[in-house]
Write an enzyme that holds these catalytic residues in place. Structure first.
Site, mmCIF file in Angstrom:
data_model
loop_
_atom_site.group_PDB
_atom_site.id
_atom_site.type_symbol
_atom_site.label_atom_id
_atom_site.label_comp_id
_atom_site.label_asym_id
_atom_site.label_seq_id
_atom_site.Cartn_x
_atom_site.Cartn_y
_atom_site.Cartn_z
ATOM 1 N N GLU A 35 0.788 -1.303 -0.187
ATOM 2 C CA GLU A 35 0.075 -0.023 0.048
ATOM 3 C C GLU A 35 0.752 1.241 -0.128
ATOM 4 O OE1 GLU A 35 -3.684 0.220 2.008
ATOM 5 O OE2 GLU A 35 -3.292 -1.643 2.834
ATOM 6 N N HIS A 77 8.325 -26.453 4.442
ATOM 7 C CA HIS A 77 7.905 -27.775 3.930
ATOM 8 C C HIS A 77 7.094 -27.548 2.328
ATOM 9 C CE1 HIS A 77 7.732 -30.205 7.668
ATOM 10 N NE2 HIS A 77 7.613 -28.963 8.190
ATOM 11 N N LYS A 133 -13.366 0.653 -5.434
ATOM 12 C CA LYS A 133 -14.535 0.978 -4.762
ATOM 13 C C LYS A 133 -15.461 1.788 -5.559
ATOM 14 C CE LYS A 133 -12.598 0.942 0.119
ATOM 15 N NZ LYS A 133 -12.147 1.898 1.146
#
Length: 339
Positions: A225, A241, A335
């Site tokens: 950001e 892993h 948005k």
């Protein structure tokens, strides 16, 4: 909105905790009951407080804490759930949806917000609202967004020791900011040094499960950001892993990676050994290996010391690229398109 504003936000983080310690939470007496689970609903900067609470509470209470970053809530939410709806603006559509579902299921709801639709809905429905200071951007309001959550659980008797840990956090961060603010020259400013190393590279942040995992997520999100560039994170021991195998090809990409390892004196001894072995595996493949050590004694002080360096480093990285760290135009565009 300027880079100077973001620096001011960062410098004022300790005072967010000071303000939170003064909150009047007397209303919590009406919420005291035996809960089976705690659910925190939020998105982005408003959700990170829930992540911190989840890890922090794991060693303090048998009651599980779950963070929901979605429109929908789990099927287990019911009248035995403490539901904490967090939205800095009060208008986050996912959180409003989750709130409505929790209300329908009879959960006990407390909202943390500056206002907006969430506050209005909660007041109409008879739920309590912890109103926090406005005027920040959500990602710079982590103190305001986390501290009330932890303090609520302390007041409810679910966890203890929060007030003392937050007080130490204030002291640690106040000391750190005098070494990290823009007035400190680059060679003596750890965050600036890190930003210089991260420029023109791909940051990969490694944390440890149960200790610095959320700090690693925070570093990643802040680089995204503030510096407007990609960053990724993984957690020990899980990364041993799978991810650790992926450092063979393509060599050109690997050579652009800067690996930031967040370390804590209370890391599991086996994890400490895993970190050393992993460093040895990747050292000839990546551009940089940067280690950042926590400061302080309590969990919250140590956690936020790691976060604070990352917050500052992400802003200095934005400046290295000539970017204003404060606006998030892509999120604003999303948005607007969804409206």
């Amino acid at each position: 909105m300027t880079a100077e504003q973001m620096m001011e936000y960062l410098y004022g983080l300790p005072e967010q905790f000071v303000g939170s310690l003064k909150l009047d939470l007397a209303f919590v007496s009406r919420y005291k009951k035996e809960y089976r689970n705690i659910v925190v609903s939020g998105m982005g900067g408003s959700a990170i407080g829930g992540d911190i609470l989840r890890v922090y509470a794991a060693n303090k209470t048998p009651i599980p804490v779950l963070v929901v970053r979605d429109y929908n809530i789990p099927a287990f939410v019911d009248q035995n759930t403490l539901f904490l709806a967090v939205s800095y603006s009060g208008n986050t559509e996912e959180t409003l949806s989750a709130y409505s579902q929790a209300r329908e299921k009879g959960a006990s709801i407390i909202c943390i917000t500056t206002g907006g639709k969430l506050k209005a809905m909660a007041e109409q429905d008879g739920y309590e609202v912890v109103e926090i200071p406005s005027g920040l951007v959500p990602r710079a309001a982590t103190g305001c967004l986390f501290a009330p959550l932890a303090l609520l659980l302390d007041e409810l008797g679910i966890i203890e020791g929060v007030y003392q840990e937050l007080q130490e956090t204030v002291e640690v961060l106040q000391g750190m900011r005098e070494q990290l603010h823009p007035g400190v020259e680059a060679g003596r400013n750890q965050a600036r040094v890190i930003a210089g190393k991260l420029k023109d590279s791909l940051p990969v942040i490694w944390g440890t499960a149960g200790i610095s995992e959320v700090a690693a997520l925070r570093w990643k999100a802040q680089i995204n950001e503030n510096a407007k560039c990609p960053a990724y994170y993984s957690i020990f021991p899980e990364l041993n892993h799978n991810e650790i195998v992926g450092f063979e090809v393509p060599q050109e990409l690997l050579a652009s990676i800067s690996c930031i390892i967040l370390r804590d004196k209370y890391d599991n001894e086996r994890v400490k050994r895993r970190i050393e072995i992993s460093k040895d595996i990747i050292k000839d493949q990546v551009k940089e290996i940067i280690e950042v050590n926590s400061q302080g004694e309590s969990y919250l002080a140590r956690f936020y010391s790691l976060v604070y360096i990352g917050d500052y480093a992400s802003v200095y990285l934005a400046l290295e690229y000539g970017i204003n760290p404060t606006p998030v135009k892509v999120i604003d565009y999303l948005k607007a398109q969804l409206a």
